[in-house]
Design an enzyme around this catalytic site. Structure first.
Site, PDB file in Angstrom:
ATOM      1  N   LYS A 139      36.884  41.420  53.680  1.00  0.00           N
ATOM      2  CA  LYS A 139      37.848  42.385  53.166  1.00  0.00           C
ATOM      3  C   LYS A 139      37.122  43.686  52.862  1.00  0.00           C
ATOM      4  O   LYS A 139      36.150  43.692  52.102  1.00  0.00           O
ATOM      5  CB  LYS A 139      38.487  41.829  51.895  1.00  0.00           C
ATOM      6  N   ASP A 157      51.040  39.381  43.686  1.00  0.00           N
ATOM      7  CA  ASP A 157      51.626  39.718  44.986  1.00  0.00           C
ATOM      8  C   ASP A 157      51.974  38.433  45.736  1.00  0.00           C
ATOM      9  O   ASP A 157      51.602  38.262  46.900  1.00  0.00           O
ATOM     10  CB  ASP A 157      50.613  40.559  45.791  1.00  0.00           C
ATOM     11  N   THR A 210      44.346  42.167  59.611  1.00  0.00           N
ATOM     12  CA  THR A 210      45.478  42.928  59.076  1.00  0.00           C
ATOM     13  C   THR A 210      44.985  44.190  58.397  1.00  0.00           C
ATOM     14  O   THR A 210      43.828  44.300  58.021  1.00  0.00           O
ATOM     15  CB  THR A 210      46.303  42.166  58.012  1.00  0.00           C
ATOM     16  N   GLN A 211      45.914  45.105  58.233  1.00  0.00           N
ATOM     17  CA  GLN A 211      45.589  46.327  57.524  1.00  0.00           C
ATOM     18  C   GLN A 211      46.668  46.609  56.499  1.00  0.00           C
ATOM     19  O   GLN A 211      47.830  46.795  56.839  1.00  0.00           O
ATOM     20  CB  GLN A 211      45.521  47.489  58.506  1.00  0.00           C
ATOM     21  N   GLY A 212      46.272  46.618  55.256  1.00  0.00           N
ATOM     22  CA  GLY A 212      47.232  46.950  54.211  1.00  0.00           C
ATOM     23  C   GLY A 212      47.021  48.394  53.815  1.00  0.00           C
ATOM     24  O   GLY A 212      46.264  49.116  54.438  1.00  0.00           O
ATOM     25  N   ALA A 213      47.680  48.807  52.738  1.00  0.00           N
ATOM     26  CA  ALA A 213      47.490  50.172  52.263  1.00  0.00           C
ATOM     27  C   ALA A 213      46.085  50.324  51.695  1.00  0.00           C
ATOM     28  O   ALA A 213      45.470  51.366  51.778  1.00  0.00           O
ATOM     29  CB  ALA A 213      48.515  50.487  51.183  1.00  0.00           C
ATOM     30  N   ALA A 216      43.322  47.828  51.939  1.00  0.00           N
ATOM     31  CA  ALA A 216      42.147  47.180  52.502  1.00  0.00           C
ATOM     32  C   ALA A 216      42.383  46.722  53.929  1.00  0.00           C
ATOM     33  O   ALA A 216      43.505  46.538  54.360  1.00  0.00           O
ATOM     34  CB  ALA A 216      41.781  45.957  51.646  1.00  0.00           C
TER      35      ALA A 216
END
Lengths: 359, 264, 207
Positions: free
Chosen positions: B48, B155, B26-29, B31
């Site tokens: 990560k 979160d 996955t790609q978050g804002a 990491a």
């Protein structure tokens, strides 16, 4: 359709005249006049003096608008004014003028109250043609990250304590940076001469951020700044590497830090909604370093940043006319009786009926 | 979700080696999450990586990345020490911005509930079933434990809670009925993941907001399972001294929502 | 893992690692002296296996040492001394050698050599045969099973400040299925949990 817009929620008094020639055609800016009230350096503008300033300039500006454009009152469809949010007395002084004009011109049931932030967003969209961007709204009184969804401009992130513009204004005051043309503008120019990065408190919490910590920090150290890089007094503020910190360095450090915070919360919202475009609106949006940083972030995500120039990012009357006319076009009306102003007016309280449900 | 145009792995994960290139999970804002192996070819990890942000001044960027990697690692180790079920930290490099965590094999609560709640037309999922209520209870216990040791996740969503099946002898899934299969999907140990926004706090307000965020997440991703979250809160409330105070605080947080007032 | 074979850590295949585990070692004093005297033929990490809990425990230290070496971040003399140092929860190099390094009384010895280590003298010696000749002891398989036998758990808990009661007490509270409450599984589980905390502590070292 032609609309007159009146804005005066803070120290800028703006009068704008906009035309929506036909469905689907871009709006035409007929006039965009502004006059700013500047408080002396070291102080901020207060409601009473600001309202006084607006009262003494508004007739002049409206008359000038009509003269410049040759448009007569009979050609005008509606009078749009800033309902809020903003400072009480200034908002009221402009509203009184709006009501008077509406009554004088027989438009007393076409008096449209506009949300100041929605004004910024709609003007930004109109000028830049960005279709559905995440919006960073940054001004003296507001700091919000907004995305459109289902007829509302929804707030995804915001400053939890004071707005970024307020932080910059107070920082300028602490360092006695002049207010003319704007404290933020002067900080930006000074920052260009700075190069040492001071370790300042960085406060991003989830989708939100806060500025009071960093402000308290810099206010506390303002009188320990070095006069120049050769200042050898022992008590002067130094970086970790031992370099003295000048006002220019502190301006530079402040910008790099607070703007990084804004870009970060904007990026989080973009990741959350899957957006690629960013639109920066509001007075602080004029800052070129902020635009540059936002652009770097957007490009890394395969997107782009949109911003307007100082005609539109600084508070102006044309944005009020634009948003008001959009509302008017969907059937929104208003009378003198219900034309009150309000200091608190959240962006997501407005029903955005002129946009499609899904974008 | 917007894709990044390029993402390069930090050394030594970027070398062309006999280990296959780690796939991006996955790609978050903030990491990027990759799956790969670490220490031995049979030890899977979640890698990560917090890449450098070009818009930030390099000094600020390094400082933030280091602080965030360390904060997350410290919280995870603290949880591990105190017996809160979280992924183990196997390694880290805060200068390069990476954290190697134990790979949790299982499914998210979100997926588990989806599997349980999705029924054919006319059929309703039993929200009072022991299996699903048991799972909610286990979530309550784990959250209570987390808050009890002074950690707030920051979160909580149904994607950041996982169920990990424990080793079981016996039936292969093929021999089970659809109903039994659904129940089985709810079994297992609850594992909390993704502590990128976690803080060490004992404030009732922070704990209440933590629960509120999860409550909202439940409501938006599983609207038909509204009553289930109550079970999470009920068990939470009975799990540690002070939990009831947090639940009362939660009521205040609900009322406030995001209605902070704006001053122009 | 067959005794004395080369290991390639994922992502660090360019630096193969030789690991040998010896029990009933009688010349620990001699080996330690070679290290102290800086004998070039003895560039190894010599560990006392009583403070080692598992294969991953060792490999985590090796990974960190090689990674720090690649980044020019060594705090000790070379990658081998760094392996010993990396096992320690704190930054005291001398103490890490006292706790984890070979001592005069070491009985079970772990010998590690990193091949192609940056800034290291090229060695012409094959570690397996060299160790076979200079270590007086029996080579056994480098495995969790064997390391478990030689591990001094109370000592390891003390070094890493682990509270054994904390771990097992809290486990009772969280819901688990029956299969982990039977005796055998519980011990393996506890060791795994200990290892997890230790690796976390090692990862945070120096922060």
């Amino acid at each position: 359709m032609i609309a007159l817009g009146l804005e005066g929620s803070a120290n800028k008094l703006g009068i704008g005249l906009i035309s929506h020639p036909a469905q689907g055609k871009p709006p035409i800016i007929l006039a965009n006049l502004r006059h700013t009230y500047h408080a002396p350096p070291g102080s901020g503008f207060l409601p009473k003096e600001t309202a006084k300033h607006h009262r003494s300039w508004i007739v002049r500006l409206v008359k000038q608008t009509l003269q410049q454009t040759g448009i007569t009152p009979s050609q005008i469809s509606c009078i749009c004014y800033t309902k809020g949010p903003g400072m009480g007395a200034p908002l009221q002084s402009v509203a009184v003028a709006a009501r008077t004009i509406a009554l004088l011109w027989g438009l007393e049931d076409k008096l449209i109250g506009v949300n100041h932030c929605v004004g910024h967003i709609e003007m930004g969209r109109a000028i830049t043609r960005a279709s559905n961007p995440v919006v960073l709204y940054v001004s003296g009184g507001n700091t919000q990250v907004i995305a459109y969804s289902h007829y509302r401009y929804r707030i995804f992130g915001e400053a939890l304590d004071i707005a970024i513009g307020n932080c910059l204004d107070r920082f300028a005051r602490a360092l006695n940076i002049p207010n003319d043309p704007a404290p933020g503008y002067n900080i930006e120019q000074l920052a260009k001469g700075g190069k040492e990065l001071v370790d300042l408190p960085y406060a991003v919490k989830g989708m939100d951020c806060s500025f009071s910590g960093i402000l308290a920090w810099v206010e506390g150290l303002a009188d320990r700044l070095a006069s120049d890089e050769n200042d050898s007094r022992a008590d002067r503020l130094k970086t970790e590497e031992g370099k003295v910190v000048t006002p220019a360095d502190l301006c530079f450090s402040l910008q790099e830090t607070v703007f990084a915070m804004l870009v970060e919360i904007t990026e989080r919202a973009m990741a959350h909604v899957g957006a690629e475009q960013v639109l920066i609106v509001g007075g602080v949006g004029c800052n070129e370093r902020l635009q540059q940083m936002m652009g770097l972030m957007a490009r890394e995500r395969g997107g782009s940043v949109y911003a307007t120039d100082e005609r539109f990012c600084i508070d102006n009357g044309i944005m009020i006319a634009q948003a008001g006319l959009l509302a008017y076009g969907t059937g929104v009306r208003g009378t003198v009786e219900d034309s009150e102003t309000t200091q608190r007016f959240r962006t997501d309280e407005v029903y955005i009926g002129w946009r499609e449900r899904d974008g | 979700m917007a894709q990044s145009t390029t993402h390069t792995l930090p050394p030594p994960f970027n070398s062309s080696s006999t280990t296959p290139k780690p796939p991006l999970i996955t790609q978050g804002a903030e990491a990027l999450l990759y799956k790969t192996t670490y220490l031995t070819p049979s030890t899977p990890i979640a890698l990560k990586h917090r890449p450098k942000k070009s818009y930030r001044h390099p000094t600020l960027d390094t400082r933030l990345t280091k602080a965030r990697i360390l904060a997350e690692a410290r919280v995870l180790v603290k949880c591990k020490r105190e017996g809160v079920v979280v992924p183990a930290v196997l390694g880290a490099d805060w200068e390069e911005g990476w954290l190697a965590c134990e790979w949790i094999e299982g499914k998210t609560i979100r997926a588990a509930l989806d599997g349980y709640l999705k029924r054919d037309v006319g059929e309703e999922a039993d929200l009072r079933g022991e299996g699903v209520r048991g799972l909610m209870g286990r979530i309550g216990v784990v959250l209570a434990k987390l808050h009890g040791i002074g950690v707030v996740h920051g979160d909580l969503t149904t994607s950041n809670l996982m169920v990990r099946q424990l080793e079981r002898e016996g039936d292969g899934l093929e021999s089970l009925s659809l109903g039994e299969n659904r129940e089985k999907g709810l079994e297992g140990e609850v594992v909390i993941i993704d502590f990128g926004l976690a803080t060490q706090s004992v404030q009732d307000e922070d704990r209440a907001v933590d629960l509120y965020v999860l409550e909202r997440a439940f409501g938006s991703t599983h609207p038909q399972a509204e009553g289930l979250f109550e079970e999470v809160l009920r068990v939470y409330g009975e799990s540690y001294k002070g939990a009831k105070v947090v639940l009362r605080r939660l009521e205040d947080v609900r009322l406030r929502g995001r209605k902070k007032s704006m001053i122009g | 893992m067959s005794a004395g074979s080369e290991l390639k850590l994922p992502h660090l295949e360019a630096y193969p690692v030789h690991v040998s585990l010896f029990q009933d070692v009688t010349n620990a004093e001699f080996l330690k002296r070679q290290l102290l005297e800086g004998n070039a033929e003895y560039e190894y990490a010599f560990l006392d296996a009583t403070t080692i809990i598992s294969v991953n425990h060792v490999l985590a230290a090796v990974f960190r040492a090689i990674n720090d070496s690649i980044h020019n971040r060594l705090k000790s003399r070379n990658v081998h001394s760094e392996i010993v140092f990396s096992l320690s929860p704190n930054n005291n190099i001398a103490e890490s050698f006292r706790r984890f390094g070979v001592s005069d009384t070491t009985n079970t010895l772990l010998a590690i050599k990193v091949l192609n280590a940056p800034n290291s003298a090229v060695t012409r010696l094959d570690p397996a045969s060299h160790l076979g000749s200079c270590v007086e002891g029996n080579r056994i398989e480098f495995s969790d099973e064997n390391l478990k036998h030689s591990a001094d758990l109370p000592r390891i808990r003390k070094i890493y400040k682990l509270n054994s009661s904390d771990n097992s007490k809290s486990k009772g509270k969280s819901a688990k299925s029956e299969s982990t409450t039977n005796g055998v599984h519980n011990e393996a589980h506890e060791l795994k949990e200990m290892e997890a905390v230790i690796l976390g502590i090692m990862a945070l070292k120096g922060s």
